[in-house]
Design a protein around this motif. Structure first.
Motif, PDB file in Angstrom:
ATOM      1  N   VAL A 113       0.828  -1.209   0.000  1.00  0.00           N
ATOM      2  CA  VAL A 113       0.000   0.000   0.000  1.00  0.00           C
ATOM      3  C   VAL A 113       0.864   1.260   0.000  1.00  0.00           C
ATOM      4  CG1 VAL A 113      -1.602   1.359   1.392  1.00  0.00           C
ATOM      5  CG2 VAL A 113      -2.025  -1.072   1.036  1.00  0.00           C
ATOM      6  N   VAL A 114       1.903   1.288   0.834  1.00  0.00           N
ATOM      7  CA  VAL A 114       2.763   2.476   0.889  1.00  0.00           C
ATOM      8  C   VAL A 114       3.477   2.679  -0.445  1.00  0.00           C
ATOM      9  CG1 VAL A 114       4.793   3.512   1.974  1.00  0.00           C
ATOM     10  CG2 VAL A 114       3.065   2.386   3.384  1.00  0.00           C
ATOM     11  N   THR A 115       3.986   1.606  -1.029  1.00  0.00           N
ATOM     12  CA  THR A 115       4.691   1.731  -2.306  1.00  0.00           C
ATOM     13  C   THR A 115       3.759   2.212  -3.402  1.00  0.00           C
ATOM     14  OG1 THR A 115       6.239  -0.019  -1.691  1.00  0.00           O
ATOM     15  CG2 THR A 115       6.058   0.508  -4.025  1.00  0.00           C
ATOM     16  N   LEU A 116       2.610   1.552  -3.544  1.00  0.00           N
ATOM     17  CA  LEU A 116       1.693   1.910  -4.619  1.00  0.00           C
ATOM     18  C   LEU A 116       1.057   3.269  -4.388  1.00  0.00           C
ATOM     19  CD1 LEU A 116       0.280   1.029  -7.229  1.00  0.00           C
ATOM     20  CD2 LEU A 116      -1.573   0.159  -5.818  1.00  0.00           C
ATOM     21  N   GLY A 117       0.696   3.578  -3.136  1.00  0.00           N
ATOM     22  CA  GLY A 117       0.057   4.856  -2.858  1.00  0.00           C
ATOM     23  C   GLY A 117       0.999   6.039  -2.940  1.00  0.00           C
ATOM     24  N   SER A 118       2.249   5.857  -2.510  1.00  0.00           N
ATOM     25  CA  SER A 118       3.200   6.966  -2.495  1.00  0.00           C
ATOM     26  C   SER A 118       3.802   7.243  -3.869  1.00  0.00           C
ATOM     27  CB  SER A 118       4.340   6.675  -1.506  1.00  0.00           C
ATOM     28  OG  SER A 118       3.844   6.479  -0.215  1.00  0.00           O
ATOM     29  N   GLY A 119       3.946   6.207  -4.687  1.00  0.00           N
ATOM     30  CA  GLY A 119       4.581   6.380  -5.990  1.00  0.00           C
ATOM     31  C   GLY A 119       3.913   7.442  -6.848  1.00  0.00           C
ATOM     32  N   PRO A 120       2.605   7.317  -7.128  1.00  0.00           N
ATOM     33  CA  PRO A 120       1.946   8.348  -7.936  1.00  0.00           C
ATOM     34  C   PRO A 120       1.969   9.727  -7.292  1.00  0.00           C
ATOM     35  CG  PRO A 120       0.622   6.350  -7.857  1.00  0.00           C
ATOM     36  CD  PRO A 120       1.726   6.166  -6.864  1.00  0.00           C
ATOM     37  N   VAL A 121       1.880   9.789  -5.955  1.00  0.00           N
ATOM     38  CA  VAL A 121       1.935  11.084  -5.270  1.00  0.00           C
ATOM     39  C   VAL A 121       3.297  11.738  -5.478  1.00  0.00           C
ATOM     40  CG1 VAL A 121       1.875  12.219  -3.021  1.00  0.00           C
ATOM     41  CG2 VAL A 121       0.201  10.442  -3.553  1.00  0.00           C
ATOM     42  N   LEU A 122       4.366  10.950  -5.361  1.00  0.00           N
ATOM     43  CA  LEU A 122       5.704  11.494  -5.587  1.00  0.00           C
ATOM     44  C   LEU A 122       5.896  11.909  -7.049  1.00  0.00           C
ATOM     45  CD1 LEU A 122       7.875   9.030  -3.450  1.00  0.00           C
ATOM     46  CD2 LEU A 122       7.304  11.407  -2.931  1.00  0.00           C
ATOM     47  N   VAL A 123       5.287  11.160  -7.963  1.00  0.00           N
ATOM     48  CA  VAL A 123       5.353  11.544  -9.374  1.00  0.00           C
ATOM     49  C   VAL A 123       4.671  12.884  -9.583  1.00  0.00           C
ATOM     50  CG1 VAL A 123       4.559  10.985 -11.700  1.00  0.00           C
ATOM     51  CG2 VAL A 123       5.557   9.203 -10.280  1.00  0.00           C
ATOM     52  N   ALA A 124       3.487  13.053  -8.995  1.00  0.00           N
ATOM     53  CA  ALA A 124       2.757  14.316  -9.152  1.00  0.00           C
ATOM     54  C   ALA A 124       3.549  15.484  -8.573  1.00  0.00           C
ATOM     55  CB  ALA A 124       1.395  14.211  -8.468  1.00  0.00           C
ATOM     56  N   ALA A 125       4.110  15.289  -7.359  1.00  0.00           N
ATOM     57  CA  ALA A 125       4.896  16.361  -6.741  1.00  0.00           C
ATOM     58  C   ALA A 125       6.163  16.647  -7.541  1.00  0.00           C
ATOM     59  CB  ALA A 125       5.250  15.978  -5.306  1.00  0.00           C
ATOM     60  N   GLY A 126       6.840  15.577  -7.990  1.00  0.00           N
ATOM     61  CA  GLY A 126       8.064  15.760  -8.768  1.00  0.00           C
ATOM     62  C   GLY A 126       7.807  16.418 -10.104  1.00  0.00           C
ATOM     63  N   TYR A 171      11.683   1.764   3.570  1.00  0.00           N
ATOM     64  CA  TYR A 171      12.044   1.037   2.350  1.00  0.00           C
ATOM     65  C   TYR A 171      10.960   1.199   1.280  1.00  0.00           C
ATOM     66  CZ  TYR A 171      16.006  -1.477   4.456  1.00  0.00           C
ATOM     67  OH  TYR A 171      17.210  -1.815   5.042  1.00  0.00           O
ATOM     68  N   ALA A 172       9.700   1.160   1.714  1.00  0.00           N
ATOM     69  CA  ALA A 172       8.602   1.324   0.754  1.00  0.00           C
ATOM     70  C   ALA A 172       8.645   2.708   0.112  1.00  0.00           C
ATOM     71  CB  ALA A 172       7.263   1.097   1.452  1.00  0.00           C
ATOM     72  N   LEU A 173       8.980   3.732   0.895  1.00  0.00           N
ATOM     73  CA  LEU A 173       9.113   5.075   0.341  1.00  0.00           C
ATOM     74  C   LEU A 173      10.292   5.159  -0.630  1.00  0.00           C
ATOM     75  CD1 LEU A 173       8.369   7.262   3.494  1.00  0.00           C
ATOM     76  CD2 LEU A 173       6.939   6.999   1.461  1.00  0.00           C
ATOM     77  N   LEU A 174      11.382   4.451  -0.308  1.00  0.00           N
ATOM     78  CA  LEU A 174      12.513   4.391  -1.244  1.00  0.00           C
ATOM     79  C   LEU A 174      12.084   3.721  -2.538  1.00  0.00           C
ATOM     80  CD1 LEU A 174      15.519   4.692  -1.960  1.00  0.00           C
ATOM     81  CD2 LEU A 174      15.935   2.522  -0.765  1.00  0.00           C
ATOM     82  N   SER A 175      11.301   2.649  -2.418  1.00  0.00           N
ATOM     83  CA  SER A 175      10.780   1.980  -3.605  1.00  0.00           C
ATOM     84  C   SER A 175       9.923   2.931  -4.434  1.00  0.00           C
ATOM     85  CB  SER A 175       9.948   0.758  -3.186  1.00  0.00           C
ATOM     86  OG  SER A 175       9.355   0.142  -4.306  1.00  0.00           O
ATOM     87  N   ALA A 176       9.033   3.661  -3.761  1.00  0.00           N
ATOM     88  CA  ALA A 176       8.175   4.614  -4.465  1.00  0.00           C
ATOM     89  C   ALA A 176       8.996   5.727  -5.116  1.00  0.00           C
ATOM     90  CB  ALA A 176       7.158   5.212  -3.492  1.00  0.00           C
ATOM     91  N   ALA A 177      10.064   6.172  -4.429  1.00  0.00           N
ATOM     92  CA  ALA A 177      10.918   7.214  -4.995  1.00  0.00           C
ATOM     93  C   ALA A 177      11.644   6.707  -6.242  1.00  0.00           C
ATOM     94  CB  ALA A 177      11.925   7.691  -3.947  1.00  0.00           C
ATOM     95  N   GLY A 178      12.089   5.447  -6.211  1.00  0.00           N
ATOM     96  CA  GLY A 178      12.721   4.877  -7.392  1.00  0.00           C
ATOM     97  C   GLY A 178      11.770   4.814  -8.566  1.00  0.00           C
ATOM     98  N   TYR A 179      10.532   4.381  -8.282  1.00  0.00           N
ATOM     99  CA  TYR A 179       9.515   4.351  -9.333  1.00  0.00           C
ATOM    100  C   TYR A 179       9.246   5.752  -9.882  1.00  0.00           C
ATOM    101  CZ  TYR A 179       4.783   4.955 -11.038  1.00  0.00           C
ATOM    102  OH  TYR A 179       3.700   5.357 -11.764  1.00  0.00           O
TER     103      TYR A 179
END
Length: 337
Positions: A113-126, A171-179
């Protein structure tokens, strides 16, 4: 498999749904491999990459033999932008390995959940910070939901969901940041999602496999073989279902779907992981973690609404130079495991 351009919307939804379901089982297979094989997340990720790469190469050869005029050669796919391929491969290695580490420390459900939920949010912010892409009210709500969801998850995480839940969420946030980094690179490069997408995936996995090998050797590459048949089956499954099959179906499905639709259908992944985590691994989520989980998933839905609104606006806005409506831009919200 049908050409992506020949798929109906219903078939595209089915392909993405199958891919998301397969991705949702990947963390469970990795968790089982930890116990059976006695290896860590880097070695597990390496074996997934290696077995998946072999299957993707086989699929590429089939594509080349059936449609030689449509399928790019791997050399051409790499030569088109070798720097991007190298960075993409490294990004794949980082975010998939970090995801497996998150599963090990925070449990299957929370990690997914953290990986999938944070990834798109980080993409939008980035994208807002680096590419100047504007987000509407729904996009702002998505970022807000993402932050609130993460705070709730970190505040409610305890030993009942994993041995080191806060570390696992990291780690999940790192995964989301990599994505997010890989996705933003694709947007910045103007990468086409149709032609050559599959071949780019194959070359990316080849680079990722090479990047993971030295670290996997230091961690401990060879799994225990007390139960060789089960260990090898898990490795092959990781390479086949959540890697070769899932990525092939996902890219085929994207050819028939809007990214908004694909991002919503992909929510099947955390639901699959949650069901497996509760039923097979005995994970129990307290009220705070459940609330954070729901809030983080709402962030993805808000992003889908924001993208849909942006597409509608783009379609309604005439181009002053051409005198007709402009097509909506293509973007992908999906993360992948």
């Amino acid at each position: 498999m049908q050409s992506s351009s020949a798929l109906s919307v219903r078939q595209g939804v089915l392909y993405v749904a199958i891919a998301a379901t397969a991705w949702g089982t990947g963390g469970a297979a990795a968790a089982e491999l930890y116990d059976v094989g006695g290896i860590g997340p880097i070695a597990t990720s390496f074996w997934r990459f290696l077995s998946g790469l072999g299957l993707l190469l086989a699929a590429h050869l089939v594509r080349r033999s059936r449609r030689p005029s449509d399928a790019l050669s791997l050399r051409a796919a790499f030569a088109a932008n070798p720097r991007r391929t190298m960075i993409t491969g490294l990004g794949l290695a980082v975010y998939q390995t970090a995801y497996f580490a998150a599963v090990q420390q925070a449990g299957l459900t929370v990690a997914t959940v953290v990986t999938l939920g944070s990834g798109p949010v980080l993409v939008a912010a980035g994208a807002r910070l680096t590419l100047g892409e504007r987000t509407g009210a729904a996009g702002a709500a998505a970022v807000g939901c993402g932050v609130v969801g993460l705070v709730l998850l970190m505040g409610g995480a305890d030993a009942s969901i994993g041995p080191a839940p806060v570390l696992g969420i990291g780690y999940a946030l790192l995964s989301a940041a990599g994505y997010a980094g890989v996705t933003l690179l694709g947007r910045f490069s103007g990468r086409e999602k149709g032609s050559g997408a599959f071949e780019s995936t194959v070359t990316g996995f080849a680079v990722g496999t090479v990047c993971l090998l030295p670290m996997a050797l230091m961690e401990g590459l060879v799994p225990d073989m007390e139960r060789p048949a089960w260990t090898l089956s898990l490795i092959l499954y990781l390479g086949a279902a959540p890697t070769a099959l899932a990525y092939t179906l996902f890219f085929a499905g994207l050819g028939a779907l809007r990214a908004t639709t694909a991002s919503v259908v992909a929510l099947i992944e955390p639901l699959t992981a949650a069901v497996i985590g509760v039923l097979l691994f005995g994970e129990r989520l307290n009220a705070i973690v459940l609330t954070g989980t729901a809030t983080l998933l709402f962030a993805v839905l808000f992003l889908a609404v924001d993208e849909g609104s942006g597409r509608a606006t783009s379609r309604r806005t005439p181009d002053p130079d051409l005198g007709h409506d402009q097509p909506a831009s293509q973007s992908t919200l999906r993360a992948k495991d």
